[in-house]
Design an enzyme around this catalytic site. Structure first.
Site, mmCIF file in Angstrom:
data_model
loop_
_atom_site.group_PDB
_atom_site.id
_atom_site.type_symbol
_atom_site.label_atom_id
_atom_site.label_comp_id
_atom_site.label_asym_id
_atom_site.label_seq_id
_atom_site.Cartn_x
_atom_site.Cartn_y
_atom_site.Cartn_z
ATOM 1 N N GLU A 270 1.221 5.317 2.052
ATOM 2 C CA GLU A 270 2.438 5.045 1.280
ATOM 3 C C GLU A 270 3.644 5.819 1.808
ATOM 4 O OE1 GLU A 270 1.459 5.654 -2.847
ATOM 5 O OE2 GLU A 270 0.362 3.767 -2.969
ATOM 6 N N GLU B 104 -5.168 -1.137 -2.853
ATOM 7 C CA GLU B 104 -5.271 -0.519 -4.181
ATOM 8 C C GLU B 104 -4.838 -1.526 -5.233
ATOM 9 O OE1 GLU B 104 -3.350 3.235 -4.769
ATOM 10 O OE2 GLU B 104 -4.237 4.154 -2.974
#
Length: 775
Positions: free
Chosen positions: A185, A256
């Site tokens: 991320e 995710e």
């Protein structure tokens, strides 16, 4: 620009060379624009996140087996740098940090592995997975085009990859690892680093690919991931938010799929459990809708549920304000999506009728119907046939015998000459403690003269820590704490009594976890910022530049009084006449409950602290910090059975805020109520195609169905949490279900009128709702 193109070209060449070498061995994993390609065949993968460091080796086989039975192909895990290299150059791969053993267990059960090396992981984990010694490396800037950081990052990533290769764990070697992740991320903070950000991304990708693992690499939430690294999506609704692969030759992967959501207004936000908050789990139907939409709209071929098993943040590994219990999401069954038509209804309220290829269909609100061969409905997201279970904590041992408890009052430091450090300034907390303890004492002496007048004064403290406890002349005067979503600084403004002459002010600054994300994390500051005293109408007297003493950690921590050996190093007292007050250690013993059910401590009666069982920390607790619901964010604390002995288990707690240990109970956790709710038009699993829908319920842990709490074939009102008989009900419902289920570990009941003696109300769509007790 030319430099970036050269790096990308080099990446492709290295990757191609590795693929050629592995292909010669007969096992190969590549990808195309549709999916990961395993030994020449495209595969759709359903994965679940499970972190080895958040459970114990004794638990791994059963957890992995449950994941497999739930339909998963892949177990996905982070690699936690700070557990493996807590001291620079000293590695730990023992016990619950035995990464190789964890991966081998996954392989033994026939599943694949997605290995998220990072080494920045975030994961609501202490310091985002970085070891704190990295903070003290000269001239370092985390996660940027910074030579000191890149060197240490490369060393660790190479260490892990080399270990995996040596153990033969990559797929081309015959192992289960089919994909790896570098970074995590980064796009969320990349702009903060200017031109250094993209350079770092290109370097990280080149470094990873150059290790020649023989499996693809990915970057989560990184739209500019250089070829051949795959950019992937993290989020609640990747079917709507994912921009897609940045190359037509890359597949759409969802690394995710969050199984909980925010309680706030942002419906697409991730919600993990933090002290002071309630957590909202996603309904299986909502998750199913999101998955089907990702496959239909983005041509997705890999979905990982985050988390599939949450586990426990043992010790001090939870990030700031994160609870000890890491969340468990509801796993979904695997469905074999060999389908070519997805009919989507975004309307959350209406049920339209649609014509599709001369087939008339009704689409439930906010649902997706999946049609095999564009004709037969094989899956509807609004009709997920998932069993629901209610966990029950059964108190099996009350620790209420006052004679079995002992107490040790943590001494409040008064003498500056005995301090660990001294200085004429307020020290930054993590730099001072090296994040090896939550606690840092700040001690200062203040001279009060008779001429100063009123002996009642105000103490003012501003801090960037999470909790502050204040003592004046060894007397407790007040506390204050912050919250995860509140202002960074906390302020204590309290009355205190001063004596004439020297007064000792002792301030205990407490961290409830360290940060796990953000740009320039190494520059974040914590601890006390300002201390002042005001008497009467006089101006505030600031003590910032007075001589301060510092004590790192608590006395009980230094002497390890939570261990069997260390407990004898202090003099414990009976608690018969003890008035519960801050900073007290308590100890007792208890026996291990029989059976195999999970064991927990109910700490509802306590305040804030940490708890150890046989020297093993089962984490921080903070039950006095209530969520908006009025309940603690967590009151039950898991004790892995691997930590226990048959009897005389040593239980030690350090309590910061008071609390009553006599009300603590030892509990076992079991699923005592199970429920199934299926309608007559629900689509059965693919392996049961052609058969009628069925309600399937089963008991865990060897229990059997002991009674039927509710059964109704008709149009029962409600769901597994709240239910009643509707306007249509077959009177034989309860007797039919009892005959099929009582005394058995599990049962299945067809949802069809003939099973219940005929149709109780023709023309009405019917369902069967069953709620059963397990004992």
């Amino acid at each position: 620009m030319r430099g970036g193109m050269a790096i990308t070209a080099a990446l492709v060449v290295v990757a191609a060379a590795a693929e050629s070498r592995w292909a010669e061995l007969g096992r190969e994993i590549t990808y195309d624009g549709r999916a990961l390609v395993v030994s020449g065949a495209r595969r759709m993968f359903f994965s679940g996140d499970m972190h080895y460091a958040r459970s114990t080796p004794e638990m791994w086989p059963k957890l992995i087996a449950k994941a497999k039975n739930g339909g998963l192909d892949v177990i996905q895990t982070y690699v936690f740098w700070n557990v493996h290299e807590p001291i620079q150059g000293q590695y730990n791969f023992e016990g619950r940090y035995d990464l190789v053993k964890f991966i081998r267990e996954i392989q033994a059960q026939g599943l694949y592995v997605s290995l998220r090396i990072g080494p920045f992981v975030e994961a609501e984990w202490k310091y985002g997975g970085f070891p704190f010694w990295l903070h003290d490396v000269p001239s370092i800037t985390f996660r940027s085009d910074n030579e000191p950081f890149k060197q240490h990052m490369q060393n660790f990533v190479t260490k892990i990859v080399t270990m995996m290769k040596h153990e033969g764990l990559y797929y081309p070697q015959g192992g289960p690892i089919i994909i790896s992740q570098i970074e995590n991320e980064y796009q969320m903070i990349e702009p903060a680093f200017g031109a250094s950000g993209p350079r770092y991304v290109r370097w990280a990708a080149a470094m990873a690919v150059g290790l020649q693992t023989g499996v693809p690499w990915m970057m989560c939430k990184q739209n500019d991931a250089p070829d051949p690294v795959i950019n992937t999506c993290n989020g609640l609704i990747c079917g709507e938010t994912f921009v897609g692969p940045n190359s037509p030759n890359k597949p759409a992967l969802w690394t995710e799929n969050w199984t909980s959501r925010s309680n706030g207004q942002n419906n697409s936000a991730f919600s993990y459990p933090i002290y002071g908050n309630d957590t909202k789990l996603r309904a299986p139907e909502d998750i199913a809708f999101a998955v089907a939409l990702f496959i239909a709209r983005k041509k997705g071929s890999f979905v990982s549920y985050y988390m599939y098993h949450g586990g426990t943040n043992f010790g001090r590994f939870a990030a700031s304000y994160v609870t000890t219990s890491y969340y468990d999401g509801a796993p979904l069954d695997e469905y074999d999506f060999k389908c070519v038509a997805f009919l989507v209804n975004f309307d959350q309220h209406n049920t339209p009728k649609v014509e599709f290829r001369n087939i008339s269909l009704e689409l439930a609100p906010k649902s997706i119907s999946v049609l095999s061969d564009c004709r037969n409905v094989v899956f509807e997201t609004a009709k997920v046939n998932a069993q629901h279970g209610s966990r029950t904590a059964n108190a099996v041992q009350s620790l209420n015998d006052i004679n079995n408890w002992k107490a040790f009052i943590e001494p409040v430091p008064q003498d500056l000459s005995k301090s660990t450090y001294t200085g004429n300034q307020l020290f930054e907390q993590l730099t001072t403690t090296k994040d090896e303890t939550d606690y840092l004492w700040y001690i200062v002496s203040y001279k009060n003269r008779a001429s100063d007048g009123n002996q009642i004064a105000h103490l003012y403290v501003k801090s960037l820590a999470h909790i502050l406890h204040a003592f004046v002349n060894n007397e407790y005067v007040g506390s204050v704490h912050g919250s995860h979503d509140g202002p960074r600084n906390i302020v204590l403004n309290t009355h205190m009594s001063l004596k004439e002459g020297d007064n000792t002010i002792s301030l205990l600054s407490v961290m409830v976890g360290s940060p796990d994300s953000g740009a320039y994390m190494e520059r974040r500051t914590f601890g006390i910022q300002t201390v002042g005293i005001q008497q009467g109408q006089q101006p505030m007297h600031l003590l910032n530049n007075d001589l301060w003493g510092y004590q790192v950690g608590l006395f009980g921590e230094k002497d390890s009084i939570y261990t069997q050996e260390g407990t004898n190093s202090v003099r414990w007292m009976d608690i018969n006449n003890l008035i519960y007050h801050p900073l007290t250690w308590y100890k007792t013993t208890f026996s291990t409950p029989p059976g195999n059910d999970a064991v927990t401590l109910n700490l509802t009666s306590m305040g804030k602290g940490e708890v150890w069982v046989n020297g093993e920390s089962i984490g921080r607790y903070w039950v006095s910090f209530k969520a908006p619901s009025g309940q603690p964010s967590q009151s039950l604390y898991h004790i892995p059975r691997g930590f226990l002995t048959p009897k005389d288990n040593l239980l030690v707690l350090v309590e910061e805020m008071g609390g009553d240990p006599l009300q603590i109970t030892v509990n076992t956790m079991s699923v005592t109520t199970v429920c199934g709710n299926v309608d007559e038009f629900s689509v059965p699993p693919l392996q049961s195609r052609g058969k009628v829908p069925k309600v399937r319920i089963w008991c865990q842990g060897g229990n059997r169905i002991s009674s039927i709490e509710f059964a109704s074939y008709g149009n029962p009102v409600g769901d597994c949490r709240s239910f009643r008989i509707g306007s249509c009900h077959a009177e034989s419902s309860e007797s039919v279900v009892k005959q099929s289920c009582i005394g058995r570990r599990g049962c299945s009941i067809p949802v069809m009128a003939a099973k219940f003696g005929g149709d109780p109300c023709p023309g009405i769509q019917k369902s069967l709702l069953v709620v059963a007790d397990c004992r």
